[in-house]
Write an enzyme that holds these catalytic residues in place. Sequence first.
Site, PDB file in Angstrom:
ATOM      1  N   GLU A 119      20.464 -46.738 -12.355  1.00  0.00           N
ATOM      2  CA  GLU A 119      21.354 -45.554 -13.619  1.00  0.00           C
ATOM      3  C   GLU A 119      22.964 -46.238 -13.231  1.00  0.00           C
ATOM      4  O   GLU A 119      23.817 -47.179 -13.029  1.00  0.00           O
ATOM      5  CB  GLU A 119      21.344 -44.784 -11.880  1.00  0.00           C
ATOM      6  N   HIS A 247      25.499 -32.706 -14.789  1.00  0.00           N
ATOM      7  CA  HIS A 247      24.999 -33.918 -15.108  1.00  0.00           C
ATOM      8  C   HIS A 247      25.203 -33.899 -16.605  1.00  0.00           C
ATOM      9  O   HIS A 247      24.655 -32.504 -17.457  1.00  0.00           O
ATOM     10  CB  HIS A 247      23.132 -32.882 -14.334  1.00  0.00           C
ATOM     11  N   ARG A 292      29.428 -40.578 -14.756  1.00  0.00           N
ATOM     12  CA  ARG A 292      28.612 -39.069 -14.865  1.00  0.00           C
ATOM     13  C   ARG A 292      29.763 -38.318 -15.307  1.00  0.00           C
ATOM     14  O   ARG A 292      29.576 -37.134 -15.616  1.00  0.00           O
ATOM     15  CB  ARG A 292      28.184 -38.947 -13.833  1.00  0.00           C
ATOM     16  N   HIS A 353      25.057 -29.556 -11.199  1.00  0.00           N
ATOM     17  CA  HIS A 353      24.087 -30.312 -10.975  1.00  0.00           C
ATOM     18  C   HIS A 353      23.903 -30.766  -9.101  1.00  0.00           C
ATOM     19  O   HIS A 353      23.232 -30.465  -7.830  1.00  0.00           O
ATOM     20  CB  HIS A 353      24.169 -31.825 -11.654  1.00  0.00           C
ATOM     21  N   ARG A 388      30.680 -37.809  -7.903  1.00  0.00           N
ATOM     22  CA  ARG A 388      29.660 -38.413  -7.305  1.00  0.00           C
ATOM     23  C   ARG A 388      28.534 -39.080  -7.560  1.00  0.00           C
ATOM     24  O   ARG A 388      28.287 -39.242  -9.396  1.00  0.00           O
ATOM     25  CB  ARG A 388      27.843 -37.799  -6.482  1.00  0.00           C
TER      26      ARG A 388
HETATM   27  P1  FAD Z   1      17.949 -29.220  -0.211  1.00  0.00           P
HETATM   28  O1  FAD Z   1      17.241 -30.021  -1.063  1.00  0.00           O
HETATM   29  O2  FAD Z   1      19.104 -28.652  -1.724  1.00  0.00           O
HETATM   30  O3  FAD Z   1      17.421 -27.862   0.798  1.00  0.00           O
HETATM   31  C1  FAD Z   1      18.236 -26.417   1.433  1.00  0.00           C
HETATM   32  C2  FAD Z   1      17.323 -26.074   2.069  1.00  0.00           C
HETATM   33  O4  FAD Z   1      18.111 -24.696   3.037  1.00  0.00           O
HETATM   34  C3  FAD Z   1      15.885 -25.721   1.833  1.00  0.00           C
HETATM   35  O5  FAD Z   1      14.966 -26.068   2.164  1.00  0.00           O
HETATM   36  C4  FAD Z   1      16.159 -24.448   1.039  1.00  0.00           C
HETATM   37  O6  FAD Z   1      15.616 -23.484   1.607  1.00  0.00           O
HETATM   38  C5  FAD Z   1      17.367 -24.038   2.147  1.00  0.00           C
HETATM   39  N1  FAD Z   1      17.987 -22.740   2.831  1.00  0.00           N
HETATM   40  C6  FAD Z   1      19.062 -22.646   1.707  1.00  0.00           C
HETATM   41  N2  FAD Z   1      19.908 -21.262   2.244  1.00  0.00           N
HETATM   42  C7  FAD Z   1      19.235 -21.076   3.293  1.00  0.00           C
HETATM   43  C8  FAD Z   1      18.807 -19.649   4.100  1.00  0.00           C
HETATM   44  N3  FAD Z   1      20.250 -18.647   3.564  1.00  0.00           N
HETATM   45  N4  FAD Z   1      18.160 -19.891   5.223  1.00  0.00           N
HETATM   46  C9  FAD Z   1      17.738 -20.473   4.900  1.00  0.00           C
HETATM   47  N5  FAD Z   1      17.515 -22.468   4.402  1.00  0.00           N
HETATM   48  C10 FAD Z   1      18.075 -21.576   3.248  1.00  0.00           C
HETATM   49  N6  FAD Z   1      20.314 -36.940  -5.607  1.00  0.00           N
HETATM   50  C11 FAD Z   1      19.944 -38.435  -5.575  1.00  0.00           C
HETATM   51  O7  FAD Z   1      20.323 -38.805  -4.758  1.00  0.00           O
HETATM   52  N7  FAD Z   1      18.841 -38.509  -5.979  1.00  0.00           N
HETATM   53  C12 FAD Z   1      18.058 -38.605  -7.326  1.00  0.00           C
HETATM   54  O8  FAD Z   1      17.341 -38.841  -7.924  1.00  0.00           O
HETATM   55  C13 FAD Z   1      18.465 -36.869  -7.525  1.00  0.00           C
HETATM   56  N8  FAD Z   1      18.118 -36.448  -8.021  1.00  0.00           N
HETATM   57  C14 FAD Z   1      18.201 -34.730  -8.199  1.00  0.00           C
HETATM   58  C15 FAD Z   1      17.412 -33.897  -9.349  1.00  0.00           C
HETATM   59  C16 FAD Z   1      17.867 -32.551  -9.520  1.00  0.00           C
HETATM   60  C17 FAD Z   1      16.699 -32.009 -10.365  1.00  0.00           C
HETATM   61  C18 FAD Z   1      18.679 -32.141  -8.193  1.00  0.00           C
HETATM   62  C19 FAD Z   1      18.462 -30.523  -8.893  1.00  0.00           C
HETATM   63  C20 FAD Z   1      18.980 -32.971  -7.694  1.00  0.00           C
HETATM   64  C21 FAD Z   1      18.808 -33.912  -7.679  1.00  0.00           C
HETATM   65  N9  FAD Z   1      19.840 -34.914  -6.408  1.00  0.00           N
HETATM   66  C22 FAD Z   1      19.663 -36.226  -6.178  1.00  0.00           C
HETATM   67  C23 FAD Z   1      20.590 -34.586  -5.731  1.00  0.00           C
HETATM   68  C24 FAD Z   1      19.728 -33.980  -3.826  1.00  0.00           C
HETATM   69  O9  FAD Z   1      18.602 -33.793  -4.778  1.00  0.00           O
HETATM   70  C25 FAD Z   1      20.361 -32.771  -3.620  1.00  0.00           C
HETATM   71  O10 FAD Z   1      22.344 -33.069  -3.537  1.00  0.00           O
HETATM   72  C26 FAD Z   1      19.369 -33.164  -2.339  1.00  0.00           C
HETATM   73  O11 FAD Z   1      18.081 -33.266  -2.493  1.00  0.00           O
HETATM   74  C27 FAD Z   1      20.276 -32.277  -1.109  1.00  0.00           C
HETATM   75  O12 FAD Z   1      19.049 -32.389   0.154  1.00  0.00           O
HETATM   76  P2  FAD Z   1      19.658 -31.289   0.866  1.00  0.00           P
HETATM   77  O13 FAD Z   1      18.878 -31.157   2.542  1.00  0.00           O
HETATM   78  O14 FAD Z   1      21.125 -31.548   1.188  1.00  0.00           O
HETATM   79  O15 FAD Z   1      19.893 -29.692   0.682  1.00  0.00           O
HETATM   80  C1  SIN Z   2      19.425 -38.038 -11.929  1.00  0.00           C
HETATM   81  O1  SIN Z   2      17.379 -38.307 -11.743  1.00  0.00           O
HETATM   82  O2  SIN Z   2      19.400 -38.060 -12.560  1.00  0.00           O
HETATM   83  C2  SIN Z   2      19.862 -37.643 -10.559  1.00  0.00           C
HETATM   84  C3  SIN Z   2      19.846 -38.955 -10.118  1.00  0.00           C
HETATM   85  C4  SIN Z   2      21.465 -37.839  -8.868  1.00  0.00           C
HETATM   86  O3  SIN Z   2      21.897 -36.578  -9.224  1.00  0.00           O
HETATM   87  O4  SIN Z   2      21.632 -39.057  -7.753  1.00  0.00           O
END
Ligand code: FAD
Ligand code: SIN
Length: 519
Positions: A119, A247, A292, A353, A388
Amino acid sequence: MERYETDILVIGSGLAGCAAALSAARQGVQVMVLTKDVQVEESNTWYAQGGIIYRGKFDAPEILAGDIIAAGAGLCSPEAVGLLSREGPRLVQQLLIEDLGVPFDLADDDSGALDLTAEAAHSVARIAHRKDTTGRSIEASLVEALRQDPKVTILTGRTAIDLLTLSHHSREPKDVYPPPTCAGAHVFNQATHRVETFMAKQTVLAAGGLGRIFLHTSNPPIARGDGIAMAYRAGARCINMQYVQFHPTTLYDGDERFLISESMRGEGARLIDTHGREFMQDYHPEGSLAPRDIVARGIHQMMHKTGAPCAYLDIRHKPADWIRTRFPRIHAKCLEVGIDITERPIPVVPAAHYSCGGVAVDAWGRSSLHRLWAVGEVSCTGVHGANRLASTSLLECLLWGTRAGEAASNAVKQDRHYLPDINLWKYETEPVDPALVAQDWLTIRHTMWNYVGLVRSTKRLDRAHQILRELHLEIDRFYAKAELSDSIIGLRNGIQTALVVLLAAREARESRGCHYRVD
Ligand code: FAD
Ligand code: SIN
């Protein structure tokens, strides 16, 4: 008012929350996981496409650390980056591959080795993936493991409203605990419409990001900044909030944005303008594979200069069958809007993003508030600095989630805990007009997009300040009497988090990484 007690309360069930819950449960303590969606898996994690960092062929922790620091525009914490680079890939191997059996794609050569992709701004191919739906494979495996663990209770449809801090909420004399101490959360039960009190010896905030406070974002609706708003109101230290990452490539179609993974550029796709010219070379020697923040601004500037509504991402140099197999989800989504990516370039634009800033934490996820831990996107470990590096987020969620789960359960065992009486939820409520909520969200999202977006200036930030400060007062006024719902709680958090980002952006006068000021 119902009251629950647990050793550890985890708010959020994405990768960070699940990793924390699993590691805490394996230390033998009781864990409750709350999530606001009715589907436990619904999260940013579920939609992650590109992958998670593993180990490339000629890779080493120092090389990975160098890439993260270069992308982070000089603001990363070397200690946090070192920890992630040394320990992260090892944990992918032990927990995800060996223990949970996440089905990452294998190389074509029958060696049994993982198929590692590249990437932007990675100096070697080191990213493990499951086609273009890596997030859901990881999330599904973790949720399954949690469901099987008798120490874990998962509660869905529960929206955390506020963190309980003994200095604010306790009915006990204020000197029982040194303030500020976190003791759990007030939670809205979406099924019963009642407020519940969750008292916890340790609380892990894992509520994810804030993309939805911007008009255009790759994030699903759960990402509205609830975690930041709750932590900020409770008095936890939040840092680097101006660094919101945009992004470069999301599908340009209507108002909703669908991510077109950076791994597509890692596989050789080129960014071109309407005339088919590779314009990114004008902005950075790495062209389409520059960091990025630079690619997102390059696209923005090209659109501004030429008046084009979008850029295009061209993957047609690859065989059609290969594209359909490697990127099935993106292929299918683009077909839904009439674009066959094996035959036509994909129209793309940048979108909000990822939040590089968040609740400031140490190497174990410990926040500035006693008994509050923060992990994942809601936190700021110091790994990402001002921008990031791709695929570091999932790795950080995994590592800090696991470490915080372990450290919080040790604290449960060592600390003298006492869960005091908490003030009752008091409310005389009146129904909320949904039109007000919808319009307020539009104001927040448009203001953040236009004035606190990819390109910022003093005039834009001042205008945003005027609008958002006024709206914050207004929302607080009607929230005080509003009949509670997930939507009104979200609006209160959305305006709070928007203000936190805006205030940080006004203070930061230097352009760096994702924070770019024309003046
Ligand atoms: P999340 O996975 O967002 O989980 C948050 C949780 O909190 C959820 O369960 C939600 O329901 C809950 N929540 C929120 N508010 C409340 C509340 N008030 N009360 C109770 N529950 C609540 N990163 C990479 O490293 N590689 C990738 O390939 C990549 N691709 C991505 C693609 C997309 C489309 C997106 C959007 C992001 C991507 N990222 C990627 C970034 C990465 O996915 C996220 O930063 C990471 O998954 C965040 O994980 P988390 O557990 O912190 O939060
Ligand atoms: C992507 O697949 O481009 C997302 C990767 C990331 O947010 O780290």
